[in-house]
Design a protein around this motif. Structure first.
Motif, PDB file in Angstrom:
ATOM      1  N   LEU A  17       0.835  -1.208   0.000  1.00  0.00           N
ATOM      2  CA  LEU A  17       0.000   0.000   0.000  1.00  0.00           C
ATOM      3  C   LEU A  17       0.865   1.251   0.000  1.00  0.00           C
ATOM      4  O   LEU A  17       0.574   2.217  -0.718  1.00  0.00           O
ATOM      5  CB  LEU A  17      -0.937   0.015   1.213  1.00  0.00           C
ATOM      6  N   THR A  18       1.933   1.245   0.771  1.00  0.00           N
ATOM      7  CA  THR A  18       2.855   2.382   0.803  1.00  0.00           C
ATOM      8  C   THR A  18       3.479   2.599  -0.573  1.00  0.00           C
ATOM      9  O   THR A  18       3.547   3.737  -1.059  1.00  0.00           O
ATOM     10  CB  THR A  18       3.952   2.151   1.868  1.00  0.00           C
ATOM     11  N   GLU A  19       3.902   1.515  -1.197  1.00  0.00           N
ATOM     12  CA  GLU A  19       4.503   1.614  -2.532  1.00  0.00           C
ATOM     13  C   GLU A  19       3.495   2.136  -3.557  1.00  0.00           C
ATOM     14  O   GLU A  19       3.848   2.908  -4.446  1.00  0.00           O
ATOM     15  CB  GLU A  19       5.066   0.263  -2.954  1.00  0.00           C
ATOM     16  N   ILE A  20       2.254   1.718  -3.437  1.00  0.00           N
ATOM     17  CA  ILE A  20       1.204   2.207  -4.345  1.00  0.00           C
ATOM     18  C   ILE A  20       0.984   3.700  -4.134  1.00  0.00           C
ATOM     19  O   ILE A  20       0.876   4.463  -5.096  1.00  0.00           O
ATOM     20  CB  ILE A  20      -0.099   1.396  -4.151  1.00  0.00           C
ATOM     21  N   ASP A  21       0.927   4.130  -2.882  1.00  0.00           N
ATOM     22  CA  ASP A  21       0.757   5.563  -2.596  1.00  0.00           C
ATOM     23  C   ASP A  21       1.913   6.384  -3.156  1.00  0.00           C
ATOM     24  O   ASP A  21       1.707   7.479  -3.686  1.00  0.00           O
ATOM     25  CB  ASP A  21       0.612   5.806  -1.091  1.00  0.00           C
ATOM     26  N   ILE A  22       3.126   5.855  -3.063  1.00  0.00           N
ATOM     27  CA  ILE A  22       4.290   6.542  -3.633  1.00  0.00           C
ATOM     28  C   ILE A  22       4.147   6.655  -5.142  1.00  0.00           C
ATOM     29  O   ILE A  22       4.396   7.718  -5.727  1.00  0.00           O
ATOM     30  CB  ILE A  22       5.601   5.820  -3.242  1.00  0.00           C
ATOM     31  N   ALA A  23       3.717   5.578  -5.789  1.00  0.00           N
ATOM     32  CA  ALA A  23       3.530   5.593  -7.248  1.00  0.00           C
ATOM     33  C   ALA A  23       2.452   6.604  -7.643  1.00  0.00           C
ATOM     34  O   ALA A  23       2.616   7.347  -8.620  1.00  0.00           O
ATOM     35  CB  ALA A  23       3.176   4.199  -7.754  1.00  0.00           C
ATOM     36  N   LEU A  24       1.353   6.645  -6.885  1.00  0.00           N
ATOM     37  CA  LEU A  24       0.284   7.616  -7.189  1.00  0.00           C
ATOM     38  C   LEU A  24       0.787   9.054  -7.018  1.00  0.00           C
ATOM     39  O   LEU A  24       0.438   9.936  -7.816  1.00  0.00           O
ATOM     40  CB  LEU A  24      -0.930   7.357  -6.292  1.00  0.00           C
ATOM     41  N   LYS A  25       1.622   9.281  -6.016  1.00  0.00           N
ATOM     42  CA  LYS A  25       2.208  10.622  -5.813  1.00  0.00           C
ATOM     43  C   LYS A  25       3.120  10.972  -6.983  1.00  0.00           C
ATOM     44  O   LYS A  25       3.132  12.121  -7.454  1.00  0.00           O
ATOM     45  CB  LYS A  25       2.977  10.646  -4.487  1.00  0.00           C
ATOM     46  N   LYS A  26       3.875   9.990  -7.463  1.00  0.00           N
ATOM     47  CA  LYS A  26       4.756  10.226  -8.609  1.00  0.00           C
ATOM     48  C   LYS A  26       3.944  10.572  -9.860  1.00  0.00           C
ATOM     49  O   LYS A  26       4.393  11.372 -10.678  1.00  0.00           O
ATOM     50  CB  LYS A  26       5.639   9.000  -8.873  1.00  0.00           C
ATOM     51  N   ILE A  27       2.777   9.971 -10.000  1.00  0.00           N
ATOM     52  CA  ILE A  27       1.917  10.316 -11.138  1.00  0.00           C
ATOM     53  C   ILE A  27       1.526  11.787 -11.044  1.00  0.00           C
ATOM     54  O   ILE A  27       1.600  12.520 -12.029  1.00  0.00           O
ATOM     55  CB  ILE A  27       0.676   9.394 -11.208  1.00  0.00           C
ATOM     56  N   GLU A  28       1.137  12.222  -9.861  1.00  0.00           N
ATOM     57  CA  GLU A  28       0.787  13.636  -9.649  1.00  0.00           C
ATOM     58  C   GLU A  28       1.965  14.553  -9.957  1.00  0.00           C
ATOM     59  O   GLU A  28       1.794  15.619 -10.543  1.00  0.00           O
ATOM     60  CB  GLU A  28       0.368  13.868  -8.197  1.00  0.00           C
ATOM     61  N   ASP A  29       3.169  14.126  -9.533  1.00  0.00           N
ATOM     62  CA  ASP A  29       4.367  14.949  -9.699  1.00  0.00           C
ATOM     63  C   ASP A  29       4.995  14.839 -11.087  1.00  0.00           C
ATOM     64  O   ASP A  29       6.026  15.475 -11.346  1.00  0.00           O
ATOM     65  CB  ASP A  29       5.428  14.549  -8.663  1.00  0.00           C
ATOM     66  N   LYS A  30       4.404  14.008 -11.928  1.00  0.00           N
ATOM     67  CA  LYS A  30       4.915  13.777 -13.292  1.00  0.00           C
ATOM     68  C   LYS A  30       6.304  13.127 -13.288  1.00  0.00           C
ATOM     69  O   LYS A  30       7.114  13.360 -14.180  1.00  0.00           O
ATOM     70  CB  LYS A  30       4.966  15.085 -14.097  1.00  0.00           C
ATOM     71  N   THR A  31       6.583  12.318 -12.266  1.00  0.00           N
ATOM     72  CA  THR A  31       7.855  11.595 -12.194  1.00  0.00           C
ATOM     73  C   THR A  31       7.634  10.089 -12.233  1.00  0.00           C
ATOM     74  O   THR A  31       8.564   9.316 -11.982  1.00  0.00           O
ATOM     75  CB  THR A  31       8.626  11.962 -10.904  1.00  0.00           C
ATOM     76  N   TYR A  32       6.427   9.688 -12.550  1.00  0.00           N
ATOM     77  CA  TYR A  32       6.065   8.272 -12.561  1.00  0.00           C
ATOM     78  C   TYR A  32       6.772   7.539 -13.697  1.00  0.00           C
ATOM     79  O   TYR A  32       6.934   8.065 -14.795  1.00  0.00           O
ATOM     80  CB  TYR A  32       4.556   8.123 -12.727  1.00  0.00           C
ATOM     81  N   GLY A  33       7.202   6.309 -13.391  1.00  0.00           N
ATOM     82  CA  GLY A  33       7.790   5.451 -14.420  1.00  0.00           C
ATOM     83  C   GLY A  33       9.275   5.668 -14.629  1.00  0.00           C
ATOM     84  O   GLY A  33       9.836   5.168 -15.595  1.00  0.00           O
ATOM     85  N   ILE A  34       9.910   6.396 -13.710  1.00  0.00           N
ATOM     86  CA  ILE A  34      11.349   6.644 -13.802  1.00  0.00           C
ATOM     87  C   ILE A  34      12.055   5.775 -12.768  1.00  0.00           C
ATOM     88  O   ILE A  34      11.699   5.776 -11.589  1.00  0.00           O
ATOM     89  CB  ILE A  34      11.681   8.138 -13.528  1.00  0.00           C
ATOM     90  N   CYS A  35      13.065   5.037 -13.195  1.00  0.00           N
ATOM     91  CA  CYS A  35      13.823   4.160 -12.312  1.00  0.00           C
ATOM     92  C   CYS A  35      14.537   4.985 -11.237  1.00  0.00           C
ATOM     93  O   CYS A  35      15.158   6.013 -11.545  1.00  0.00           O
ATOM     94  CB  CYS A  35      14.845   3.370 -13.126  1.00  0.00           C
ATOM     95  N   GLU A  36      14.438   4.535 -10.005  1.00  0.00           N
ATOM     96  CA  GLU A  36      15.051   5.255  -8.891  1.00  0.00           C
ATOM     97  C   GLU A  36      16.565   5.060  -8.817  1.00  0.00           C
ATOM     98  O   GLU A  36      17.228   5.754  -8.054  1.00  0.00           O
ATOM     99  CB  GLU A  36      14.406   4.834  -7.565  1.00  0.00           C
ATOM    100  N   MET A  37      17.108   4.149  -9.632  1.00  0.00           N
ATOM    101  CA  MET A  37      18.565   3.946  -9.630  1.00  0.00           C
ATOM    102  C   MET A  37      19.246   4.654 -10.801  1.00  0.00           C
ATOM    103  O   MET A  37      20.230   5.345 -10.598  1.00  0.00           O
ATOM    104  CB  MET A  37      18.900   2.455  -9.660  1.00  0.00           C
TER     105      MET A  37
END
Length: 129
Positions: free
Chosen positions: A67-87
């Motif tokens: 659930l935490t990981e999903i919330d982070i992904a949803l926040k990234k969608i809002e921030d327009k940073t979704y789908g970018i590798c963290e490494m």
């Protein structure tokens, strides 16, 4: 680059998964409460109840982490940073995101991340030879 349509579909997939996980965690919590309120008649009953509640707690922790990981992904969608590798900061492939829409790492970096975690854990839990 992800298309707006792809992002919207993945967002809906994340929201659906979040709803299901919230229901599952509530159910798990209710079962744990029920198990703990049972009166054990003997040591075998107590052992079984303890084991079941322990396993359900582990499952619930895993659900809460997801659930935490999903919330982070949803926040990234809002921030327009979704789908970018963290490494490596490269785009995570659409095929990977369709399978795991809350993925943090691309297909190339995921094994590197897992290897580094195993290395860190080996300090605390050395393998016997």
């Amino acid at each position: 680059m992800l298309k707006d349509k792809d992002i919207e579909n993945l967002k809906n997939q994340l929201l659906d998964k979040k709803t299901k996980l919230l229901e599952e965690t509530r159910t798990s919590q209710d079962i744990i409460k029920g198990l703990l309120s049972e009166t054990s008649y003997d040591e075998m009953d107590y052992a079984e109840i303890s084991t079941d509640s322990h396993n359900l707690r582990l499952l619930r922790e895993k659900q809460l982490q997801e659930l935490t990981e999903i919330d982070i992904a949803l926040k990234k969608i809002e921030d327009k940073t979704y789908g970018i590798c963290e490494m490596c900061d490269e785009q995570i492939g659409i095929k990977r995101l369709k399978i795991k829409p809350h993925a943090k790492f691309c297909i190339h970096c995921r094994p590197l991340y897992e290897k580094s975690i195993k290395k860190e854990l080996s300090v605390f839990f050395p393998q016997k030879k």
